[in-house]
Design an enzyme around this catalytic site. Sequence first.
Site, mmCIF file in Angstrom:
data_model
loop_
_atom_site.group_PDB
_atom_site.id
_atom_site.type_symbol
_atom_site.label_atom_id
_atom_site.label_comp_id
_atom_site.label_asym_id
_atom_site.label_seq_id
_atom_site.Cartn_x
_atom_site.Cartn_y
_atom_site.Cartn_z
ATOM 1 N N HIS A 98 33.080 33.280 41.939
ATOM 2 C CA HIS A 98 33.095 32.957 43.362
ATOM 3 C C HIS A 98 31.708 32.588 43.875
ATOM 4 O O HIS A 98 31.577 31.913 44.889
ATOM 5 C CB HIS A 98 33.686 34.121 44.158
ATOM 6 C CG HIS A 98 35.166 34.227 44.035
ATOM 7 N ND1 HIS A 98 35.975 34.667 45.058
ATOM 8 C CD2 HIS A 98 36.002 33.928 43.006
ATOM 9 C CE1 HIS A 98 37.239 34.643 44.666
ATOM 10 N NE2 HIS A 98 37.269 34.209 43.417
ATOM 11 N N HIS A 266 42.068 33.895 34.340
ATOM 12 C CA HIS A 266 43.172 34.841 34.466
ATOM 13 C C HIS A 266 43.560 35.479 33.134
ATOM 14 O O HIS A 266 44.515 36.248 33.077
ATOM 15 C CB HIS A 266 44.382 34.131 35.092
ATOM 16 C CG HIS A 266 44.144 33.703 36.499
ATOM 17 N ND1 HIS A 266 45.005 32.880 37.200
ATOM 18 C CD2 HIS A 266 43.112 33.975 37.350
ATOM 19 C CE1 HIS A 266 44.519 32.670 38.415
ATOM 20 N NE2 HIS A 266 43.375 33.327 38.533
#
Length: 722
Positions: A98, A266
């Site tokens: 992020h 993920h």
Amino acid sequence: MNEQAKIVGKCPVVHGGHTSRQASNTDWWPNALNLDILHQHDTKTNPLGQTFNYREELKKLDVDALKADLRALMTDSQDWWPADWGHYGGLMIRMAWHSAGSYRLADGRGGGGTGNQRFAPLNSWPDNVSLDKARRLLWPIKKKYGNKISWADLMILAGNIAYESMGLKTFGFGFGREDIWHPEKDVYWGSEKQWLAPSDNRYENVDDPKTMENPLAAVQMGLIYVNPEGVNGKSDPLKTAAQIRETFARMAMNDEETVALTAGGHTVGKAHGNGDARLIGPDPEAADVTEQGMGWANPNKSGKGRYTVTSGIEGAWTTHPTRWDNGYFQMLFNHEWELRKSPAGANQWEPVSIREEDKPVDVEDPSIRYNPMMTDADMAMKVDPIYREISLRFMNDQDYFSEVFARAWFKLTHRDMGPKVRYVGPDVPAEDLIWQDPVPAGRKDYDVDAVKAKIAASGLGASDLIATAWDSARTYRGSDMRGGANGARIRLAPQKDWVGNEPERLHRVLAVLERIAAESGISIADTIVLAGNVGLEQAIKAAGFDVKVPFAPGRGDATDEQTDAESFSVLEPIHDGYRNWLKQDYAVSPEELMLDRTQLMGLTAPEMTALVGGMRVLGTNHGGTKHGVFTDRVGALTTDFFVNLTDMANSWHAVGNGLYEIRDRKTGAVKWTATRIDLVFGSNSVLRAYAEVYAQDDSREKFVHDFVAAWTKVMNADRFDI
């Protein structure tokens, strides 16, 4: 009532920094030109001082010891914020992701290169919930190594080490990111006044992702990429796939890189939504002082571990969330999925049926197993035909998937660092990657004066020399250190055909300069910059001064093979206040566009003022227009622009189409024409203060020196080797 009683309760200080904030200038005059974007270069906020050199400090860093400490941290679970399954890898990867993932290609802003995640708004974005905890977990390491490692480098390196500790062979790592010390107020994240406002606000048509407002890349305010629950929170994997494709393209990623990053991100870790998201406390910027800079306090039982609430989605993607493997694709394609609700009420996909042993275990108790989950973005990897084909290729070739992901992760975390010459450390890959905009080294050992003499005798006018050098250098943007004169890409596609570069004039000038470069055995890039200096020195002499313009040889020439033409298209200028040119009318005013470009070039407001005033009298306007050329001595570096702009013997009149006339106040005769860019230096109070300095009789020589300094700064902005 006595006098003492009268003053009880009165605040003894001025309320400028008080919570009951007084109205600012922009509150009172919202349409006034706000120069704050140019104050981002102010060094007064830096506690390390102007003499601090991060690259010198990096030489003292024990990289192996730092890596060892980070590896130990990954499995050193803390009671105050316990690690999922005893491993902080997922959290550290999300923090690094992020941090880097806010980068967008259009203006190069965002990204992990400055440590901006420490400040608002990023530290309090809804998509960054719990990353305040990740940074606090890193604090003991930052404290130990001090100024030898920046927060920006440490956050990205933590993600790298996290992946390595779970089995991925990373592609490499480059140190060299320098911290900022205040919020980046100049970055436009969107016009919304509400977190996670419907994405319709930033699209002309939400069903056509390409209509998203530029330069934005994320689909909603406060998100890094797309909404994991679907477009505007409504599940539709095919629609989500379209948004993913556009969003990742705006972050400089192709389809294969997009699938690799989605799957690789993920493959490890989990999402958190085991509780009522409505009960979560305020974000870090709004939290009470007792929170000490952290936010999102969770009153649900322990508020951590299995009760953590972050995105609202709950669960892991794979059977083994702390292991780098192929489990993501196996899970995605070996099961049928149905839409369900998380404990927090978020949309998520769960398998219709699954063997107990294929379920991931609870983060605290390995005897308990829960369903895995997929987001709408994950389902997009299965239903979109292109993404599906790539995903199946990855599923059937783990080594290939690992290699593509490692390279994509390296690109994601280094994209905003600029050329490879800026990378520091033992793990910098030797390979030159096209997205790094490689430029070969140029010669430094040649007779500069001899080349200058050839340029002066070439027959090219000073304005042509200056304009060409300017156009070559003005593409530089400090947001991601791309563009600039080094590489001479102005002679390659797409730059040679940009309208802003006046292709016909450019071709004529380059034909002469390329011949001189070949005869002299030096780069065209050096020749272009040197030619600008020659023209400038001629203009200085015409003004009555003898000032040499500094020159640093060593630029190289990039080739077409070293140039990602599509990637460079975003650098095309659509305006240039310095050459008084606007490609077309825009919703944003010309002067605001000029401030944005000025900030990207790393210039201050005084430097901008000197350059604009000088470029006008030098006769370098795009297309040779006379707007703003307030002088009868075109080609001489005089202060005439400022003298005549501030002369009260003149009056100023709008004549339509964004043009103005400057008339003699007594006779009404038109003396000059101008644009808004010209007149703003007289109308804006701050810019007028600078203009008045240069209009003074005692500032003629000062102006020459100031212009030369600002010019040299632009020409050398991309010279990271000097």
